[in-house]
Design an enzyme around this catalytic site. Structure first.
Site, PDB file in Angstrom:
ATOM      1  N   LYS A 106     -23.039 -24.894  -5.700  1.00  0.00           N
ATOM      2  CA  LYS A 106     -22.035 -24.317  -6.601  1.00  0.00           C
ATOM      3  C   LYS A 106     -22.138 -22.795  -6.680  1.00  0.00           C
ATOM      4  O   LYS A 106     -21.200 -22.130  -7.101  1.00  0.00           O
ATOM      5  CB  LYS A 106     -22.142 -24.961  -7.969  1.00  0.00           C
ATOM      6  CG  LYS A 106     -21.664 -26.406  -7.908  1.00  0.00           C
ATOM      7  CD  LYS A 106     -21.714 -27.142  -9.207  1.00  0.00           C
ATOM      8  CE  LYS A 106     -21.112 -28.525  -9.062  1.00  0.00           C
ATOM      9  NZ  LYS A 106     -21.912 -29.420  -8.185  1.00  0.00           N
TER      10      LYS A 106
HETATM   11  C1  LIG Z   1     -21.372 -30.553  -7.463  1.00  0.00           C
HETATM   12  C2  LIG Z   1     -22.269 -31.119  -6.407  1.00  0.00           C
HETATM   13  C3  LIG Z   1     -21.785 -32.053  -5.442  1.00  0.00           C
HETATM   14  C4  LIG Z   1     -20.372 -32.574  -5.452  1.00  0.00           C
HETATM   15  O1  LIG Z   1     -19.410 -31.624  -5.116  1.00  0.00           O
HETATM   16  P1  LIG Z   1     -17.869 -31.868  -5.485  1.00  0.00           P
HETATM   17  O2  LIG Z   1     -17.185 -30.601  -5.149  1.00  0.00           O
HETATM   18  O3  LIG Z   1     -17.864 -32.149  -6.974  1.00  0.00           O
HETATM   19  O4  LIG Z   1     -17.401 -33.034  -4.704  1.00  0.00           O
HETATM   20  C5  LIG Z   1     -22.671 -32.504  -4.481  1.00  0.00           C
HETATM   21  N1  LIG Z   1     -23.963 -32.116  -4.467  1.00  0.00           N
HETATM   22  C6  LIG Z   1     -24.468 -31.243  -5.367  1.00  0.00           C
HETATM   23  C7  LIG Z   1     -25.899 -30.878  -5.314  1.00  0.00           C
HETATM   24  C8  LIG Z   1     -23.635 -30.703  -6.366  1.00  0.00           C
HETATM   25  O5  LIG Z   1     -24.150 -29.847  -7.267  1.00  0.00           O
END
Ligand SMILES: *Cc1c(COP(=O)(O)O)cnc(C)c1O
Length: 484
Positions: A106
């Site tokens: 993120k």
């Molecule tokens: C948020 C997240 C995901 C999922 O991503 P999306 O965009 O919500 O599909 C997968 N792995 C990790 C470690 C995350 O923090």
């Protein structure tokens, strides 16, 4: 460039306002009326920051000075200048998205969003301060805090469930530095915290406040656009390694929760990047696997708590954008979303389902298989992956085994293994005694894979945000921040 709601019930807005608002007034999500035109070969041949600039400028033309924003967002904040390196591990290329300031994928989007928001605020002539409110189950909160810290004109307040996040995640948040940040634990679970935040938005709607409320949630188009970049970056890496020639197709396997990451891959494909299949990887919460295979999206099932918590989700918000992009029919999207809200499921069929299945493939794996995958990938290929990445790896293997597709495969790695030391240590047969910091040290000693600096320092950082409140007091907490 005008942005429309996927549900067709809100007036179009320009790209700056789409970023400031996040969600459209009819509850739909913003998408540009037409996807921008881009010379994908030129973008794929440039360096990572230039890629980010070109893509963000194309999608968000009403936000000026993109080169400066991109530099401010990323320069010096990631472990490497290329931001998202790739590594060959056995049969697959791993795209490491966790080399940012909080060791979660993120960071890529949440480093950029604050820059986009402040520039958008200036572009539309907004005077008041923005207050970002976010409820988090762990990863989003820290990445948002780090992204928004000390950004002029913006304050951020993060609520997390008391006792509901991992020890590392809690320590990451409560030690947060910055003059414009607040962090608060709420007695209750993640749903309570999220409901509380939604309640504050409802309560404040139409009121004159000293601040403009906004959110850093993944439904914001300003979070999606920066994620398109790393698909181009991975493609370039494969070309430079001689594994493909420009124009050859590449598959991507994506650990998926809210469908944001994988939708960015779909947008990259729509911009012309030669993307073959997008593999949607889930854990035991396999609502998307069922949907992509059958056309029925059914959230009426228990939510399983797994070792890959960022994928523990029953309603994947960004799927709505895919339905709109493939059907071009806001009426249809509004109808399906109403059905999902009212009775908990909907079905798509015919050419729409065929279009989804042509572009996407879905797989899922439970925790036991996830752990076996972590162990096998480590023992056979010397690559240490976290539980989310392991789900992506397992789905990629299933896809190759079941289809015989020989196009190169990129597995997106969404978190550092050190964010989930207990699960990773247990998977490779290590001793899991002690607290999370003991486990990190043991994992490093066994594997020789270095602990990311931001996590290694954590144990000694002072706790700055110690408030714990009842969920009924969240609004009061926010008002106090606003000086009311
Ligand atoms: C948020 C997240 C995901 C999922 O991503 P999306 O965009 O919500 O599909 C997968 N792995 C990790 C470690 C995350 O923090």
């Amino acid at each position: 460039m005008q942005y429309h709601s996927t549900r067709g019930g809100a007036l179009p807005v320009d790209s700056a306002r789409a970023v400031l608002r996040g969600l459209a007034e009819d509850g739909g999500l913003y998408l540009p009326e037409r996807l921008p035109e881009l010379d994908w070969r030129r973008v794929a041949a440039s360096d990572t920051l230039s890629m980010a600039e070109a893509i963000a400028s194309a999608f968000l033309p009403d936000i000026p000075d993109m080169p400066a924003l991109v530099r401010r967002a990323y320069a010096g904040k990631f472990e490497t200048e290329e931001l998202t390196p790739t590594v060959q591990a056995g049969p697959f290329r791993v795209l490491e998205l966790f080399r940012g300031p909080t060791s979660a994928f993120k960071d890529v989007a949440l480093s950029m969003l604050p820059q986009l928001m402040t520039a958008a605020r200036d572009a539309v002539g907004m005077k008041e301060e923005i207050l970002i409110l976010t409820a988090t189950s762990g990863d989003t909160g820290k990445a948002a805090l780090e992204g928004f810290r000390d950004v002029p004109g913006i304050r951020i307040c993060v609520f997390y469930p008391h006792g509901g996040v991992s020890q590392v995640q809690r320590r990451q948040m409560v030690s947060q530095e910055g003059e414009n940040v607040a962090v608060c634990a709420v007695r209750g679970n993640f749903d309570d915290a999220q409901t509380g935040v939604k309640g504050i938005f409802t309560e404040c709607r139409g009121k004159t406040l000293p601040v403009a409320l906004s959110s850093a949630n993944s439904i914001n188009i300003g979070r999606l656009v920066p994620q398109i970049t790393y698909y181009f970056k991975a493609y370039r890496d494969l070309a430079e390694a001689g594994q493909i020639r420009m124009g050859d197709e590449v598959n991507f396997s994506v650990p998926t929760g809210n469908f944001g990451d994988i939708l960015a891959g779909y947008l990259a494909r729509e911009l012309g990047l030669p993307v073959g299949r997008l593999i949607c990887a889930s854990n035991a919460n396999n609502v998307l696997t069922d949907f992509i295979r059958t056309g029925t999206y059914d959230r009426r099932r228990p939510l399983h708590k797994t070792q890959s918590p960022s994928m523990d989700i029953l309603v994947s918000s960004n799927l709505e954008r895919l339905l709109y992009l493939l059907s071009g029919d806001a009426g249809l999207v509004a109808e399906k979303m109403d059905l999902l809200g009212a009775r908990g499921y909907y079905t798509v069929s015919g050419t729409l389902l065929e279009a989804i299945q042509e572009r996407f493939w879905a797989g899922c794996c439970d925790d036991a298989r996830g752990s076996r995958t972590i162990r096998r990938v480590w023992e056979r290929w010397g690559y240490l992956c976290d539980p989310h990445t392991a789900a992506g790896w397992a789905a990629a293997e299933d896809y190759v085994n079941q289809t015989g597709d020989t196009r190169p495969m990129v597995v997106l790695s969404t978190a550092s293994p050190y964010k989930f030391p207990a699960a990773v240590l247990a998977a490779i047969g290590g001793d899991t005694r002690g607290d999370e910091f003991d486990r990190m040290a043991r994992l490093e000693a066994i594997t020789g894979v270095g602990i990311p600096r931001n996590l290694a320092n954590l144990r000694d950082k002072p706790e700055r945000h110690t408030a714990v409140i009842d969920k009924e007091d969240m609004l009061r907490f926010v008002w106090k921040l606003c000086g009311k």
